[in-house]
Design a protein around this motif. Structure first.
Motif, mmCIF file in Angstrom:
data_model
loop_
_atom_site.group_PDB
_atom_site.id
_atom_site.type_symbol
_atom_site.label_atom_id
_atom_site.label_comp_id
_atom_site.label_asym_id
_atom_site.label_seq_id
_atom_site.Cartn_x
_atom_site.Cartn_y
_atom_site.Cartn_z
ATOM 1 N N ASN A 1 0.797 -1.210 0.011
ATOM 2 C CA ASN A 1 -0.175 0.026 0.001
ATOM 3 C C ASN A 1 0.637 1.262 -0.153
ATOM 4 O O ASN A 1 1.699 1.464 0.995
ATOM 5 N N ILE A 2 0.621 1.933 -1.001
ATOM 6 C CA ILE A 2 1.596 3.261 -1.051
ATOM 7 C C ILE A 2 1.457 4.103 -0.067
ATOM 8 O O ILE A 2 2.576 4.459 0.455
ATOM 9 N N ALA A 3 0.295 4.435 0.493
ATOM 10 C CA ALA A 3 0.206 5.215 1.482
ATOM 11 C C ALA A 3 0.761 4.848 2.644
ATOM 12 O O ALA A 3 1.615 5.560 3.522
ATOM 13 N N LEU A 4 0.566 3.527 3.053
ATOM 14 C CA LEU A 4 1.395 3.145 4.415
ATOM 15 C C LEU A 4 2.786 2.969 4.207
ATOM 16 O O LEU A 4 3.809 3.263 4.988
ATOM 17 N N LYS A 5 3.052 2.670 2.997
ATOM 18 C CA LYS A 5 4.739 2.823 2.725
ATOM 19 C C LYS A 5 5.498 4.305 2.878
ATOM 20 O O LYS A 5 6.463 4.258 3.546
ATOM 21 N N LEU A 6 4.639 5.047 2.323
ATOM 22 C CA LEU A 6 5.116 6.612 2.694
ATOM 23 C C LEU A 6 5.248 6.858 3.825
ATOM 24 O O LEU A 6 6.066 7.543 4.607
ATOM 25 N N ALA A 7 4.051 6.435 4.765
ATOM 26 C CA ALA A 7 4.174 6.563 6.208
ATOM 27 C C ALA A 7 5.417 6.130 7.070
ATOM 28 O O ALA A 7 6.110 6.710 7.706
ATOM 29 N N GLU A 8 5.461 4.761 6.682
ATOM 30 C CA GLU A 8 6.778 4.041 7.083
ATOM 31 C C GLU A 8 8.208 4.786 6.754
ATOM 32 O O GLU A 8 9.110 5.066 7.704
ATOM 33 N N LYS A 9 8.247 5.070 5.499
ATOM 34 C CA LYS A 9 9.433 5.831 5.122
ATOM 35 C C LYS A 9 9.713 7.209 5.981
ATOM 36 O O LYS A 9 10.697 7.777 6.276
ATOM 37 N N PHE B 1 8.412 13.469 8.194
ATOM 38 C CA PHE B 1 7.373 13.072 9.067
ATOM 39 C C PHE B 1 6.424 14.352 9.167
ATOM 40 O O PHE B 1 5.254 14.240 9.288
ATOM 41 N N LYS B 2 6.934 15.550 9.468
ATOM 42 C CA LYS B 2 6.260 16.682 9.566
ATOM 43 C C LYS B 2 5.518 16.939 8.460
ATOM 44 O O LYS B 2 4.176 17.210 8.567
ATOM 45 N N LEU B 3 5.879 16.937 7.207
ATOM 46 C CA LEU B 3 5.210 17.271 6.093
ATOM 47 C C LEU B 3 4.134 16.174 5.823
ATOM 48 O O LEU B 3 3.049 16.542 5.502
ATOM 49 N N PHE B 4 4.294 14.730 6.284
ATOM 50 C CA PHE B 4 3.541 13.822 5.952
ATOM 51 C C PHE B 4 2.281 13.871 7.097
ATOM 52 O O PHE B 4 1.229 13.872 6.436
ATOM 53 N N SER B 5 2.614 14.253 8.159
ATOM 54 C CA SER B 5 1.702 14.458 8.939
ATOM 55 C C SER B 5 0.564 15.544 8.838
ATOM 56 O O SER B 5 -0.531 15.855 9.051
ATOM 57 N N THR B 6 1.392 16.921 8.375
ATOM 58 C CA THR B 6 0.422 17.711 7.793
ATOM 59 C C THR B 6 -0.722 17.391 6.706
ATOM 60 O O THR B 6 -1.665 17.895 6.744
ATOM 61 N N ILE B 7 -0.089 16.821 5.808
ATOM 62 C CA ILE B 7 -0.752 16.321 4.673
ATOM 63 C C ILE B 7 -2.070 15.677 5.195
ATOM 64 O O ILE B 7 -2.958 15.729 4.704
#
Length: 426
Positions: free
Chosen positions: A371-379, A387-393
């Motif tokens: 799953n791309i979304a979960l893979k991005l979260a893990e990276k 992580f800051k950018l990802f959590s904002t998105i």
């Protein structure tokens, strides 16, 4: 239908009784192994023997074939289920067989042998009491040692057309019917619990003696067995014979433990089957080849006890089935590795120390699409700015979109409420 849907249906109908029956057997097993002070060292020994078998499988196969032939047994190697079925059919046609008595063999279930032979005009009579019950009911076994554990004495009386539901009466009735089948059969078919490489012998363990009748009475006896059932010698066999019945049903040993060499009143053939086992040697699931089919992992599993074996839809249910089924059909059985609480009860009772929890987690990874979304979260968790950018998105993404992106995860779980502020900004 998936496992959880079938499990819910079964639990409503028979779950509590099924759970109680199997838990009683688990308690008998616990009592039996406490009578063997060296039980844990036996487990270590059994595990090491199986490790040796896995590492030297081809050599042991060659040694077994040579010694079995010297002992007067014909041995044929079958690369897959189709070749196995065609080989069995060839031998049956040679004697113009019309009826076969079969003792329980999970390998023949794996190969779909009954259906194949019946399509070719050969009647197959299962002779294990539980197997015969499910055969008459038009079902498959729900447990590898207790195939009719999901039925009641009333169910058995119904299929026999009897009003008397006394278990002893019904057993005698079934024995009377089966005895006629043994006496009129053209051939006997059975599995084998072990193959002794340095002797070329097959070992069959049963509680009803039906395999022995099938092996001795008809002129032809065919043994269908997977290559992983090999043990190097008789000393190693002794280790497993001490463990098999104790771990399965709490018995000290099975009622009949028979060693078959040359057949004195006819022909004996062993069909040695690969059907993906050699391929598994080079995979991360090679430890499943250590299984001796004692069934303890099924009996102790809290999910199996409540869901029943048919919910797994595969010939071998329970924890070991949840590992084997996706290896035979990844897409069809991808739900089974998740039919597990990872409580490790199966691992604790396994006589050959298969690391079930680790294997089931690996199997979940094997059957799950990335799953791309979960893979991005893990990276992102490895890089603070990412992580800051990802959590904002994540915080700004509408919930329906988020749910779609994480559909593999959110199908069975509600998405958690995402806080308005990040923890580091508080």
């Amino acid at each position: 239908m998936k496992h959880y849907e079938l499990a819910v249906k079964f639990y409503k109908e028979k779950g509590p009784r099924h759970d109680k029956s199997l838990w009683t057997i688990r308690q008998k097993r616990d009592k039996a192994i406490k009578e063997v002070p060296e039980w844990e060292s036996l487990r270590v020994q059994a595990s090491e023997i199986k490790d040796y078998v896995i590492e030297n499988l081809q050599d042991l196969v060659d040694e077994f074939i040579k010694n079995a032939k010297n002992a007067g047994i014909e041995v044929v190697f079958a690369k897959d289920a189709q070749e196995h079925n065609q080989t069995v059919l060839k031998y049956l046609k040679e004697i113009n067989a019309k009826k076969v008595v079969k003792s329980k063999s999970m390998l023949t279930e794996e190969c779909g042998l009954n259906e194949f032979l019946e399509k070719n005009g050969i009647e197959v009579i299962d002779t294990d009491l539980g197997e015969r019950i499910v055969q008459l009911r038009g079902e498959k076994p729900s447990h590898i040692v207790l195939p009719a554990i999901h039925t009641t004495k009333e169910d058995v009386a119904e299929i026999l057309g009897e009003e008397n539901t006394d278990p002893t009466y019904l057993t005698h009735k079934m024995r009377e019917l089966l005895r006629k089948e043994f006496l009129s059969a053209d051939a006997g078919l059975s599995g084998a619990n072990f193959l002794v490489a340095d002797k070329g012998w097959a070992v069959v363990c049963t509680n009803e003696g039906n395999a022995d009748l099938g092996a001795v009475l008809p002129p032809l006896h065919i043994i269908s067995v997977g290559v992983e059932k090999l043990v190097p010698n008789m000393n190693d066999l002794g280790v497993f014979l001490r463990m098999l019945a104790r771990n399965a049903t709490g018995q000290k040993i099975t009622t009949y433990t028979s060693i078959f060499g040359k057949k004195e009143n006819g022909k004996r053939v062993i069909v040695l089957v690969d059907n993906g086992r050699f391929e598994r040697l080079n995979s991360e699931f090679k430890e499943t080849l250590k299984c001796i089919r004692c069934s303890a992992c099924l009996t102790t599993c809290p999910v199996f006890r409540r869901s029943g074996g048919h919910a797994y839809r595969y010939v071998i249910p329970g924890p070991i089935g949840s590992l084997l089924a996706p290896l035979s059909d990844k897409e069809k059985y991808k739900d089974l590795p998740f039919a597990c609480t990872l409580c490790s009860s199966c691992e604790m009772v396994c006589p050959v120390k298969i690391p079930f929890s680790k294997q089931l987690v690996k199997m979940r990874e094997y059957v799950t699409k990335e799953n791309i979304a979960l893979k991005l979260a893990e990276k992102s968790m490895h890089h603070p700015q990412a992580f800051k950018l990802f959590s904002t998105i994540l915080r700004l993404t509408p919930k329906p979109v988020l749910k779609t992106a994480l559909k593999e995860w959110s199908r069975y779980k509600a998405l958690p409420k995402i806080p308005k502020k990040r923890f580091i900004s508080l």
